[in-house]
Motif scaffolding. Sequence first.
Motif, PDB file in Angstrom:
ATOM      1  N   ILE A  51      -7.612  -0.268   2.675  1.00  0.00           N
ATOM      2  CA  ILE A  51      -6.437   0.677   2.506  1.00  0.00           C
ATOM      3  C   ILE A  51      -5.838   0.549   4.255  1.00  0.00           C
ATOM      4  O   ILE A  51      -4.855   0.783   4.614  1.00  0.00           O
ATOM      5  CB  ILE A  51      -6.309   1.742   2.111  1.00  0.00           C
ATOM      6  CG1 ILE A  51      -7.346   2.704   2.495  1.00  0.00           C
ATOM      7  CG2 ILE A  51      -6.411   1.816   0.642  1.00  0.00           C
ATOM      8  CD1 ILE A  51      -7.242   4.254   2.108  1.00  0.00           C
ATOM      9  N   THR A  52      -7.169   0.511   5.031  1.00  0.00           N
ATOM     10  CA  THR A  52      -6.770   0.802   6.586  1.00  0.00           C
ATOM     11  C   THR A  52      -6.430  -0.744   7.145  1.00  0.00           C
ATOM     12  O   THR A  52      -6.333  -0.716   8.402  1.00  0.00           O
ATOM     13  CB  THR A  52      -7.883   1.887   7.253  1.00  0.00           C
ATOM     14  OG1 THR A  52      -8.897   1.024   7.173  1.00  0.00           O
ATOM     15  CG2 THR A  52      -8.026   2.889   6.791  1.00  0.00           C
ATOM     16  N   GLY A  53      -6.612  -1.395   6.479  1.00  0.00           N
ATOM     17  CA  GLY A  53      -6.286  -3.064   6.871  1.00  0.00           C
ATOM     18  C   GLY A  53      -7.470  -3.596   7.626  1.00  0.00           C
ATOM     19  O   GLY A  53      -7.208  -4.472   8.658  1.00  0.00           O
ATOM     20  N   ARG A  54      -8.719  -3.086   7.458  1.00  0.00           N
ATOM     21  CA  ARG A  54      -9.778  -3.794   8.149  1.00  0.00           C
ATOM     22  C   ARG A  54     -10.855  -4.370   7.351  1.00  0.00           C
ATOM     23  O   ARG A  54     -11.836  -4.670   7.552  1.00  0.00           O
ATOM     24  CB  ARG A  54     -10.549  -2.675   8.856  1.00  0.00           C
ATOM     25  CG  ARG A  54      -9.837  -1.859   9.916  1.00  0.00           C
ATOM     26  CD  ARG A  54     -10.619  -0.771  10.514  1.00  0.00           C
ATOM     27  NE  ARG A  54      -9.965  -0.308  11.632  1.00  0.00           N
ATOM     28  CZ  ARG A  54      -8.878   0.575  11.617  1.00  0.00           C
ATOM     29  NH1 ARG A  54      -8.556   1.088  10.228  1.00  0.00           N
ATOM     30  NH2 ARG A  54      -8.190   1.105  12.631  1.00  0.00           N
ATOM     31  N   PHE A  55     -10.095  -5.048   6.294  1.00  0.00           N
ATOM     32  CA  PHE A  55     -10.677  -5.667   5.116  1.00  0.00           C
ATOM     33  C   PHE A  55     -11.054  -7.192   5.900  1.00  0.00           C
ATOM     34  O   PHE A  55     -10.078  -7.831   6.306  1.00  0.00           O
ATOM     35  CB  PHE A  55      -9.989  -5.751   3.891  1.00  0.00           C
ATOM     36  CG  PHE A  55     -10.652  -6.674   2.721  1.00  0.00           C
ATOM     37  CD1 PHE A  55     -11.484  -6.347   2.174  1.00  0.00           C
ATOM     38  CD2 PHE A  55     -10.054  -7.818   2.789  1.00  0.00           C
ATOM     39  CE1 PHE A  55     -12.142  -7.114   1.158  1.00  0.00           C
ATOM     40  CE2 PHE A  55     -10.535  -8.780   1.752  1.00  0.00           C
ATOM     41  CZ  PHE A  55     -11.525  -8.429   1.044  1.00  0.00           C
ATOM     42  N   ALA A  92       0.970   4.442  -2.560  1.00  0.00           N
ATOM     43  CA  ALA A  92       0.713   5.769  -2.321  1.00  0.00           C
ATOM     44  C   ALA A  92       2.017   6.482  -2.560  1.00  0.00           C
ATOM     45  O   ALA A  92       1.696   7.729  -2.929  1.00  0.00           O
ATOM     46  CB  ALA A  92       0.652   5.837  -0.688  1.00  0.00           C
ATOM     47  N   MET A 132       0.772  -1.254  -0.095  1.00  0.00           N
ATOM     48  CA  MET A 132       0.035   0.017   0.044  1.00  0.00           C
ATOM     49  C   MET A 132       0.642   1.281  -0.046  1.00  0.00           C
ATOM     50  O   MET A 132       0.370   2.198  -0.698  1.00  0.00           O
ATOM     51  CB  MET A 132      -0.820  -0.205   1.016  1.00  0.00           C
ATOM     52  CG  MET A 132      -2.108   0.499   0.857  1.00  0.00           C
ATOM     53  SD  MET A 132      -3.247  -1.055   0.203  1.00  0.00           S
ATOM     54  CE  MET A 132      -3.266  -2.255   1.397  1.00  0.00           C
ATOM     55  N   GLN A 133       1.955   1.201   0.611  1.00  0.00           N
ATOM     56  CA  GLN A 133       2.989   2.281   0.865  1.00  0.00           C
ATOM     57  C   GLN A 133       3.411   2.718  -0.314  1.00  0.00           C
ATOM     58  O   GLN A 133       3.475   3.792  -1.104  1.00  0.00           O
ATOM     59  CB  GLN A 133       3.960   2.223   1.962  1.00  0.00           C
ATOM     60  CG  GLN A 133       3.734   2.422   3.335  1.00  0.00           C
ATOM     61  CD  GLN A 133       2.733   1.484   3.639  1.00  0.00           C
ATOM     62  OE1 GLN A 133       2.759   0.215   3.450  1.00  0.00           O
ATOM     63  NE2 GLN A 133       1.683   1.858   4.569  1.00  0.00           N
ATOM     64  N   ILE A 149      -7.695   8.751  -2.577  1.00  0.00           N
ATOM     65  CA  ILE A 149      -7.669   7.244  -2.250  1.00  0.00           C
ATOM     66  C   ILE A 149      -7.127   7.082  -0.898  1.00  0.00           C
ATOM     67  O   ILE A 149      -7.628   6.422  -0.278  1.00  0.00           O
ATOM     68  CB  ILE A 149      -6.941   6.151  -3.610  1.00  0.00           C
ATOM     69  CG1 ILE A 149      -7.550   6.439  -4.749  1.00  0.00           C
ATOM     70  CG2 ILE A 149      -7.039   4.862  -2.712  1.00  0.00           C
ATOM     71  CD1 ILE A 149      -9.117   5.716  -4.726  1.00  0.00           C
ATOM     72  N   PHE A 150      -6.026   7.685  -0.803  1.00  0.00           N
ATOM     73  CA  PHE A 150      -5.259   7.500   0.572  1.00  0.00           C
ATOM     74  C   PHE A 150      -5.469   8.170   1.741  1.00  0.00           C
ATOM     75  O   PHE A 150      -5.173   8.045   2.829  1.00  0.00           O
ATOM     76  CB  PHE A 150      -3.803   7.066   0.295  1.00  0.00           C
ATOM     77  CG  PHE A 150      -3.563   5.796  -0.352  1.00  0.00           C
ATOM     78  CD1 PHE A 150      -3.320   4.605   0.261  1.00  0.00           C
ATOM     79  CD2 PHE A 150      -3.090   5.849  -1.524  1.00  0.00           C
ATOM     80  CE1 PHE A 150      -3.372   3.381  -0.207  1.00  0.00           C
ATOM     81  CE2 PHE A 150      -2.718   4.605  -2.497  1.00  0.00           C
ATOM     82  CZ  PHE A 150      -3.068   3.485  -1.651  1.00  0.00           C
ATOM     83  N   THR A 151      -6.150   9.365   1.347  1.00  0.00           N
ATOM     84  CA  THR A 151      -6.447  10.143   2.545  1.00  0.00           C
ATOM     85  C   THR A 151      -7.838  10.190   2.525  1.00  0.00           C
ATOM     86  O   THR A 151      -8.380  10.394   4.009  1.00  0.00           O
ATOM     87  CB  THR A 151      -6.065  11.689   2.314  1.00  0.00           C
ATOM     88  OG1 THR A 151      -6.495  12.524   1.268  1.00  0.00           O
ATOM     89  CG2 THR A 151      -4.406  11.765   2.281  1.00  0.00           C
ATOM     90  N   ASN A 152      -8.756  10.376   1.622  1.00  0.00           N
ATOM     91  CA  ASN A 152     -10.128  10.141   2.090  1.00  0.00           C
ATOM     92  C   ASN A 152     -11.017   9.673   1.011  1.00  0.00           C
ATOM     93  O   ASN A 152     -11.605  10.421   0.282  1.00  0.00           O
ATOM     94  CB  ASN A 152     -10.619  11.903   1.960  1.00  0.00           C
ATOM     95  CG  ASN A 152     -12.078  12.113   2.575  1.00  0.00           C
ATOM     96  OD1 ASN A 152     -12.585  11.326   3.235  1.00  0.00           O
ATOM     97  ND2 ASN A 152     -12.478  13.309   2.292  1.00  0.00           N
ATOM     98  N   PRO A 153     -10.848   8.308   0.837  1.00  0.00           N
ATOM     99  CA  PRO A 153     -11.516   7.718  -0.178  1.00  0.00           C
ATOM    100  C   PRO A 153     -13.154   7.833  -0.036  1.00  0.00           C
ATOM    101  O   PRO A 153     -13.485   8.007   0.883  1.00  0.00           O
ATOM    102  CB  PRO A 153     -10.966   6.208   0.026  1.00  0.00           C
ATOM    103  CG  PRO A 153     -10.791   6.120   1.416  1.00  0.00           C
ATOM    104  CD  PRO A 153     -10.301   7.485   1.673  1.00  0.00           C
ATOM    105  N   GLU A 163     -11.771   2.335   1.978  1.00  0.00           N
ATOM    106  CA  GLU A 163     -11.117   2.811   3.308  1.00  0.00           C
ATOM    107  C   GLU A 163     -10.934   1.353   3.982  1.00  0.00           C
ATOM    108  O   GLU A 163      -9.784   1.269   4.680  1.00  0.00           O
ATOM    109  CB  GLU A 163     -12.259   3.467   3.867  1.00  0.00           C
ATOM    110  CG  GLU A 163     -12.051   3.796   5.359  1.00  0.00           C
ATOM    111  CD  GLU A 163     -11.646   5.391   5.848  1.00  0.00           C
ATOM    112  OE1 GLU A 163     -11.959   5.990   4.879  1.00  0.00           O
ATOM    113  OE2 GLU A 163     -11.249   5.487   6.684  1.00  0.00           O
TER     114      GLU A 163
END
Lengths: 253, 218
Positions: A248-252, A212, A208-209, A235-239, A245
């Motif tokens: 990318i925040t790892g809550r999938f 980004a 992901m980094q 996408i990486f600050t305010n999808p 979200e």
Amino acid sequence: MREINKIEVKNLNLFYGEHQAINNVNIQIVSHSITAFIGPSGCGKSTFLRVLNRMNDLIDGVKTNGEVYIDGKEIYQSDVDVVALRKKVGMVFQRPNPFPMSVYDNIAYGPRIHGIKDRKKLDQIVERSLRQAVLWEEVKERMYKSALGLSGGQQQRLCIARLLAVEPEVLLMDEPTSALDPISTLKIEELVRDLKNDYTIVIVTHNMQQAARISDSTAYFLNGEIIEHDATDIIFTNPRHQQTEDYITGRFG
Amino acid sequence: MIRQSFDDSLGSLVQDILRMGSIVENMLDNSVESLKLQDLKLAQEVLKMENEIDSLEQEIEHKCLRLIATQQPFAKDLRRITAGFKIITDLERMADYCEDIAKVTLRIGAEDLIKPLIDIPRMSLLTQRMLKDALDSFAYENIELAYQMCKDDDEVDHIYAQVIRELLTYMMENPKTISQATSLMFVGRYIERIADHATNIGERVIFLVTGIKKELND
């Protein structure tokens, strides 16, 4: 800013036998930009990457419908020269795959196939390609030794140089750094950023980094669909989509 | 649930910020009370709390840095951490102003007040409410509350203008009041600035929730 669409895909579907791997994908990719495809394993992003130079044609049981335009030309029409297409739209893979031959011959391989025999001309192409791939300084003393003796990071840059030797316009990269250490990864990332000036780049990455850091736009794939495609910044600050979200925040999952 | 420990860390970050905020609330209350009641001991208390705020700010800042370095936060996680970063700076500035008010109490000491203090405590109460609302809006990610709270800032500004006018008339009538009246004007100014920082927190909350920067302080 040259805001020309290099690639345009309309209503693309792809089936592996009965299984639909890509579901009605539409996307436009701007010339001289880096587009990252992200998404969980099996979401269709690598499959979609292979749609863009018809690499899926080589896989049994794959059926594709929809339209893919590169420079305004539909690439799935019957009169398209697939070899020329793959020269124009080159690909770099996850694991570096140098041919078991010398550094020089690896790079000269493509141009020779395309009919260049003149030694001087080949020398020029080899040097230019290696310089472009920021590998020249590291290999110029060992041009005639086997490419398999290079480090993983060097091998991957060699593969990129080999690609550049046939003067493509679009570079497709399928997780090009996933087998590399962090330093080699950063070198490839720097290289990709430099190459953007001359090529249109599409990169699949699980990092992901990396997406980004290097891409201009990012598309999030899930279950064969593009959930969201926007400027990487957004996408990486305010999808806009919760699914993006979550991923990318790892809550999938 | 994946990322449980990250979520726990984010939760504890928010708790720390709320704790810092509630100390600042107390500091404002105590500093203005100390001025009103000429309670020098209470003013000393405020100075001690300032030290606590400084170390809390450092501690929270360190936590934010560690989360960024180790978790590579994106999207709302990233916005929450950067909002936290900014909010603690606002809170620290507020605490400095409270300290300044307490120092005015100490400077005036036992000298008679030129007038009973009414508007300054009113400003203070309103500002405390703004701060409380700002912190609640952060805790509950309630942007309506953040917008609402910012409206109180107009009222604070209004009372501040009134305080200045009144103190000016005292000074004109009797030059002996100039020294204390000037100090009290500063106190008004400090509270007015604290209220501005509360609206800053409101802006951070709106950014945290919506991803959009909004200027509420005009």
